[in-house]
Write a protein that holds these residues in place. Structure first.
Motif, PDB file in Angstrom:
ATOM      1  N   MET A   1     -21.223   4.630 -11.312  1.00 30.95           N
ATOM      2  CA  MET A   1     -21.833   4.109 -12.764  1.00 30.95           C
ATOM      3  C   MET A   1     -23.110   3.028 -12.841  1.00 30.95           C
ATOM      4  SD  MET A   1     -18.605   2.697 -14.868  1.00 30.95           S
ATOM      5  CE  MET A   1     -17.295   3.460 -14.972  1.00 30.95           C
ATOM      6  N   ASN A   2     -23.701   3.530 -13.515  1.00 31.36           N
ATOM      7  CA  ASN A   2     -25.118   3.243 -14.525  1.00 31.36           C
ATOM      8  C   ASN A   2     -24.522   1.529 -14.824  1.00 31.36           C
ATOM      9  OD1 ASN A   2     -24.339   3.049 -16.792  1.00 31.36           O
ATOM     10  ND2 ASN A   2     -26.034   5.298 -16.589  1.00 31.36           N
ATOM     11  N   LEU A   3     -25.646   0.815 -15.086  1.00 28.81           N
ATOM     12  CA  LEU A   3     -24.859  -0.730 -15.735  1.00 28.81           C
ATOM     13  C   LEU A   3     -24.259  -0.731 -17.313  1.00 28.81           C
ATOM     14  CD1 LEU A   3     -25.051  -3.487 -14.982  1.00 28.81           C
ATOM     15  CD2 LEU A   3     -27.564  -3.830 -15.125  1.00 28.81           C
ATOM     16  N   LYS A   4     -25.447   0.474 -18.157  1.00 31.80           N
ATOM     17  CA  LYS A   4     -24.944   0.665 -19.386  1.00 31.80           C
ATOM     18  C   LYS A   4     -23.968   0.846 -19.368  1.00 31.80           C
ATOM     19  CE  LYS A   4     -26.233   2.132 -23.921  1.00 31.80           C
ATOM     20  NZ  LYS A   4     -24.959   1.812 -24.331  1.00 31.80           N
ATOM     21  N   SER A   5     -23.118   1.839 -18.518  1.00 35.04           N
ATOM     22  CA  SER A   5     -22.220   2.243 -19.046  1.00 35.04           C
ATOM     23  C   SER A   5     -20.878   1.695 -18.549  1.00 35.04           C
ATOM     24  CB  SER A   5     -21.592   3.714 -18.212  1.00 35.04           C
ATOM     25  OG  SER A   5     -21.767   4.087 -17.213  1.00 35.04           O
TER      26      SER A   5
END
Length: 55
Positions: A1-5
């Motif tokens: 999971m990336n930071l924004k999500s």
């Protein structure tokens, strides 16, 4: 999971807790223990969001 999500997920959980806290507070006899638990969790989420924004 990336930071924004991940941040988006935390924001959603934070908003959901805000709604639940408001609903519990409006009840004739709110459950103080549950309110405290939700407020602590909401604060934990806020702190985690702030920490992630700083990194």
């Amino acid at each position: 999971m990336n930071l924004k999500s991940h941040l988006d997920t935390l924001k959603l959980r934070h908003a959901n807790l805000e709604s639940k806290i408001s609903a519990e507070d409006r009840r004739p006899r709110p459950d103080d223990t549950e309110l405290t638990r939700m407020k602590v969790e909401k604060l934990r989420l806020k702190e985690e969001m702030e920490r992630l924004k700083m990194s």
